[in-house]
Design an enzyme around this catalytic site. Structure first.
Site, PDB file in Angstrom:
ATOM      1  N   GLU A 144       0.798  -1.267  -0.051  1.00 18.67           N
ATOM      2  CA  GLU A 144       0.055   0.003  -0.165  1.00 18.67           C
ATOM      3  C   GLU A 144       0.936   1.071   0.049  1.00 18.67           C
ATOM      4  O   GLU A 144       0.960   1.989   1.043  1.00 18.67           O
ATOM      5  CB  GLU A 144      -1.062  -0.085   1.107  1.00 18.67           C
ATOM      6  N   ALA A 155      -2.832   7.619   6.602  1.00 21.85           N
ATOM      7  CA  ALA A 155      -1.838   7.331   7.629  1.00 21.85           C
ATOM      8  C   ALA A 155      -0.455   6.591   7.147  1.00 21.85           C
ATOM      9  O   ALA A 155       0.152   5.874   7.627  1.00 21.85           O
ATOM     10  CB  ALA A 155      -2.510   6.156   8.679  1.00 21.85           C
ATOM     11  N   HIS A 156      -0.181   7.372   6.226  1.00 19.13           N
ATOM     12  CA  HIS A 156       1.149   7.121   5.534  1.00 19.13           C
ATOM     13  C   HIS A 156       2.075   8.153   5.584  1.00 19.13           C
ATOM     14  O   HIS A 156       1.745   9.343   5.379  1.00 19.13           O
ATOM     15  CB  HIS A 156       1.051   6.756   3.874  1.00 19.13           C
ATOM     16  N   ASP A 263     -16.701  -1.251   9.179  1.00 21.53           N
ATOM     17  CA  ASP A 263     -16.616  -0.980  10.790  1.00 21.53           C
ATOM     18  C   ASP A 263     -17.582  -0.226  11.347  1.00 21.53           C
ATOM     19  O   ASP A 263     -17.536   0.250  12.506  1.00 21.53           O
ATOM     20  CB  ASP A 263     -15.181  -0.716  11.230  1.00 21.53           C
ATOM     21  N   ASP A 288      -8.410  -3.693   6.905  1.00 21.59           N
ATOM     22  CA  ASP A 288      -7.236  -3.041   6.847  1.00 21.59           C
ATOM     23  C   ASP A 288      -6.730  -2.919   8.482  1.00 21.59           C
ATOM     24  O   ASP A 288      -6.479  -1.646   8.913  1.00 21.59           O
ATOM     25  CB  ASP A 288      -7.847  -1.419   6.653  1.00 21.59           C
ATOM     26  N   ALA A 327      -6.153   5.703  11.131  1.00 17.55           N
ATOM     27  CA  ALA A 327      -5.189   4.954  10.858  1.00 17.55           C
ATOM     28  C   ALA A 327      -5.109   3.690  10.823  1.00 17.55           C
ATOM     29  O   ALA A 327      -5.212   2.875  12.052  1.00 17.55           O
ATOM     30  CB  ALA A 327      -4.005   5.312  11.634  1.00 17.55           C
ATOM     31  N   GLY A 328      -5.869   2.936   9.672  1.00 21.11           N
ATOM     32  CA  GLY A 328      -6.092   1.607   9.466  1.00 21.11           C
ATOM     33  C   GLY A 328      -7.304   1.424  10.515  1.00 21.11           C
ATOM     34  O   GLY A 328      -8.299   2.259  10.656  1.00 21.11           O
TER      35      GLY A 328
END
Length: 408
Positions: A144, A155-156, A263, A288, A327-328
């Protein structure tokens, strides 16, 4: 049986609706009512009282499903970690990741790596390639990044994001050595369309994601060979009546599988329902999931970035200590499937397809009678994962879609 009990290698399960087969021919009222397994392989399935003859001659258990469901084990094509460990942590930590997700019904997964320098990613891929060969549940790898948009980085780490040069593409292919199941690319980056074509030629499924691309450019990426949309609606433009964006480009490209983090946080229930209706049969539930999955709230990391988990929602920690971008997730596949039925409105069959056969097909998973599952470079042509002769990687689900017992 308790929720965590394992189905033995030899068993007959009866009084069940088997959520497996082609959508065009499946109906609950005519679904199989029993399935027999021996030595970890499906040997037969049918309707009526035929299970009694099997049970009389079998050495294994006879299990009454009590009107519940039998489903293939789940397949997660976008999973960063669990149990305090991440994909980047290597062989020493991978069992913690697999144990958590296996306990929640995932039989196979693709290990996802967050953005890193090209050299750093290649180091991780070399280690990951060994895990694909050594750990049967690891069916492939997912990069990713780092070919992502700095404007939709999520969140990278922004300092490692870069464009896909030909040299970088070849280095990644060499490092993965045939185990790269998918790679996420923002198609607006210089050289991206050429990179998509090259990865596709090499048998890697390319996903469009973390992108500022509009409808037209996203459509061009799909025409160049991309075939997955990374976590729809997240880290990309949304749908506007004059700017339809990547989601509708994916909806119009019939070869594209659309990922959903179901989710209840990443995408609201009504939007998830709309997405399912837009791409029937092409929705892939993913987790994720990051390192905090299966653990408690607290402080963690996703790649090099600090993350705080509160009420099971993971967010980056900003320099001033305030919550940042999501973040995920801490999602597991069983929860995604339950939510798909209870909150989004999918049928049990559609929810299980979105968590098994659809994602498997998306990454070119190979599953053959009497064989194990791998990814990258193949296709799943069969419409059934639990046909006679196939591996008996299956779940026994209660009527509310919770896991009663499993064999994965």
């Amino acid at each position: 049986m308790t929720q965590t009990e394992q189905i033995p290698a030899e068993a007959v399960i009866h009084n069940a609706c088997i959520l497996d087969g082609e959508p065009a021919t499946f109906a609950e009222e005519t679904a199989d009512t029993w399935i027999a397994i021996a030595q970890g392989t499906v040997t037969a399935r049918g309707r009526g009282d035929g299970w009694k003859d099997r049970a009389a001659s079998a050495r294994g258990d006879v299990i009454d499903a009590a009107g519940g469901f039998v489903a293939p084990a789940f397949v997660d094509i976008h999973c960063h970690g669990a149990g305090g460990a991440s994909a980047e942590d290597g062989a020493e930590a991978i069992d913690a990741v697999l144990d958590v997700h296996r306990a929640h019904g995932t039989g196979r997964l693709a290990l996802s790596f967050v953005s890193d320098t090209v050299d750093g990613l290649c180091r991780s891929l070399r280690v990951g390639a060994g895990l694909v060969r050594e750990r049967a549940p690891v069916m492939g790898l997912h990069a990713e990044g780092p070919f992502l948009s700095p404007d939709f980085k999520g969140a990278h780490a922004p300092e490692v994001l870069t464009s896909p040069t030909p040299a970088a593409v070849e280095a990644i292919l060499e490092a993965a050595d045939g185990t790269l199941a998918q790679i996420t690319i923002a198609p607006e980056l210089p050289g991206a369309l050429d990179a998509i074509a090259r990865f596709t030629e090499a048998g890697v499924r390319v996903a469009v994601g973390h992108t500022a691309a509009d409808f037209e450019l996203t459509a061009a990426a799909f025409e160049a060979g991309a075939s997955i949309l990374t976590h729809a609606f997240n880290a990309m433009p949304g749908i506007h009546h004059r700017a339809p964006g990547p989601v509708l480009a994916a909806a119009e490209a019939e070869h594209v599988t659309v990922e959903l983090i179901n989710d209840g946080v990443h995408v609201a229930g009504p939007v998830a329902r709309m997405l399912h209706e837009l791409v029937p049969g092409r929705l892939a539930l993913i987790t994720d999931a990051m390192a905090a999955t299966g653990l408690h709230d607290g402080s963690y990391h996703l790649g090099s970035l600090p993350v705080e988990v509160k009420d099971s929602v993971a967010r980056l920690v900003t320099p001033d200590g305030s919550p940042g971008a999501i973040a995920g997730s801490t999602l597991t596949m069983d929860e995604a499937v339950k939510r798909a039925v209870a909150e989004v409105g999918l049928s049990p069959f559609d929810a299980v397809q979105a968590a098994s056969l659809t994602p498997l097909r998306a990454v070119g998973g190979v599953l053959e009678a009497g064989d194990s599952l791998h990814a990258a470079g193949g296709t799943v042509d069969a419409g059934s994962l639990l046909a006679p002769g196939m591996p008996a990687d299956l779940l026994l689900l209660n009527e509310d879609m919770s896991i009663r017992s499993m064999r994965t």
